[in-house]
Design a protein around this motif. Structure first.
Motif, short mmCIF file in Angstrom:
data_model
loop_
_atom_site.label_atom_id
_atom_site.label_comp_id
_atom_site.label_asym_id
_atom_site.label_seq_id
_atom_site.Cartn_x
_atom_site.Cartn_y
_atom_site.Cartn_z
N ILE A 20 0.85 -1.21 0.00
CA ILE A 20 0.00 0.00 0.00
C ILE A 20 0.88 1.25 0.00
N ILE A 21 1.91 1.25 0.83
CA ILE A 21 2.84 2.39 0.89
C ILE A 21 3.47 2.61 -0.48
N ASP A 22 3.87 1.53 -1.12
CA ASP A 22 4.50 1.61 -2.43
C ASP A 22 3.52 2.07 -3.51
N GLU A 23 2.31 1.52 -3.49
CA GLU A 23 1.32 1.84 -4.52
C GLU A 23 0.89 3.31 -4.48
N PHE A 24 0.73 3.85 -3.28
CA PHE A 24 0.29 5.23 -3.14
C PHE A 24 1.46 6.22 -3.01
N LYS A 25 2.67 5.70 -3.16
CA LYS A 25 3.89 6.52 -3.13
C LYS A 25 3.95 7.38 -1.86
N ILE A 26 3.72 6.73 -0.72
CA ILE A 26 3.78 7.42 0.56
C ILE A 26 5.22 7.36 1.06
N ILE A 27 5.81 8.52 1.27
CA ILE A 27 7.19 8.57 1.76
C ILE A 27 7.13 8.46 3.28
N ILE A 28 7.60 7.32 3.79
CA ILE A 28 7.36 7.01 5.19
C ILE A 28 8.63 6.64 5.95
N GLY A 29 9.65 6.13 5.25
CA GLY A 29 10.91 5.79 5.91
C GLY A 29 10.94 4.44 6.57
N VAL A 30 10.07 3.52 6.16
CA VAL A 30 10.13 2.15 6.68
C VAL A 30 10.28 1.20 5.50
N THR A 41 2.17 1.36 12.77
CA THR A 41 2.10 2.57 13.59
C THR A 41 2.53 3.80 12.80
N THR A 42 3.64 3.70 12.11
CA THR A 42 4.15 4.83 11.34
C THR A 42 3.18 5.21 10.21
N LEU A 43 2.66 4.20 9.51
CA LEU A 43 1.71 4.46 8.42
C LEU A 43 0.45 5.13 8.95
N TRP A 44 -0.11 4.61 10.05
CA TRP A 44 -1.35 5.18 10.57
C TRP A 44 -1.15 6.61 11.05
N GLU A 45 -0.05 6.87 11.77
CA GLU A 45 0.23 8.22 12.25
C GLU A 45 0.36 9.21 11.08
N LEU A 46 1.01 8.76 10.02
CA LEU A 46 1.18 9.62 8.86
C LEU A 46 -0.17 9.85 8.15
N LEU A 47 -0.95 8.79 7.96
CA LEU A 47 -2.26 8.94 7.31
C LEU A 47 -3.21 9.80 8.13
N ASP A 65 -10.31 8.22 -2.13
CA ASP A 65 -9.76 9.38 -1.43
C ASP A 65 -9.08 8.94 -0.13
N LEU A 66 -8.48 9.91 0.57
CA LEU A 66 -7.75 9.63 1.81
C LEU A 66 -8.64 9.03 2.90
N PRO A 67 -9.85 9.59 3.16
CA PRO A 67 -10.72 8.94 4.16
C PRO A 67 -11.09 7.51 3.75
N GLY A 68 -11.22 7.27 2.45
CA GLY A 68 -11.51 5.92 1.97
C GLY A 68 -10.37 4.96 2.27
N LEU A 69 -9.12 5.44 2.13
CA LEU A 69 -7.95 4.62 2.45
C LEU A 69 -7.88 4.33 3.95
#
Length: 190
Positions: A20-30, A41-47, A65-69
């Motif tokens: 999911i992080i890769d598909e949505f190109k979320i820069i997260i550092g994990v 934890t890191t993904l949820w805090e960022l989202l 959209d973001l709320p949908g994710l």
């Protein structure tokens, strides 16, 4: 509250979250070296802190959209709606029905004693059409000329999307370039 102290449902594996992080190109550092707890934890805090996320229209999760994710991650993973034990039981039932089909739809050559018993089992596993062997077995069973009624496997939207994607990738487009020349030609044979 889930065990990992995040809102992300426990049915998502670390691999699912990284995808999911890769598909949505979320820069997260994990990455894969981190634990599932750390990734979740890191993904949820960022989202949770994000106001906007660019969502591709053709994403595999069918999220708009973001709320949908966020909502998608709060609920059980639709690709893993049952336990491994249940999945094994459904696969074994499908194999038994498949055995009946492969033996020419002859009840005497199968482990079943009654045709209604076969269709009751098929009805039970038809709810789990996300499992490939279930879909294939029910398709074979529906070719039986003595079937008492029609059964359709129930397939989730995510799996239907994946099936359509695979079908489109399997289509081969061969465009032969053929030139037709008109005129007078002389062929000589020695």
């Amino acid at each position: 509250m889930p065990k990992n102290n995040t809102i992300i449902h426990k049915s998502f594996s670390k691999k699912d979250l990284l995808k999911i992080i890769d598909e949505f190109k979320i820069i997260i550092g994990v990455n894969e070296s981190h634990t599932k707890l750390c990734v979740a934890t890191t993904l949820w805090e960022l989202l949770f802190s994000m106001q906007y996320l660019e969502i591709p229209t053709d994403n595999s999760l069918l999220v708009k959209d973001l709320p949908g994710l966020r909502n998608y991650l709060k609920n059980p993973n639709p690709r893993k709606p049952y336990s491994v034990k249940d999945r094994d039981r459904y696969i074994m039932t499908a194999k038994k029905i498949n055995h009946y089909c492969e033996n020419g739809y002859d009840i005497n050559k199968s482990i079943y004693t009654d045709i209604l018993q076969i269709y009751n089992d098929a009805d039970e596993i038809s709810k789990y059409g996300d499992i490939p062997i279930v879909r294939k077995t029910i398709a074979k069973l529906m070719k039986d000329i003595n079937r008492p009624y029609l059964i359709k496997p129930q397939v989730s939207q995510h799996i239907l999307h994946d099936i359509e994607l695979k079908k489109s990738l399997n289509k081969k487009s061969v465009y032969m370039k053929c030139k037709v020349k008109h005129g007078h030609f002389v062929l000589t044979f020695d």
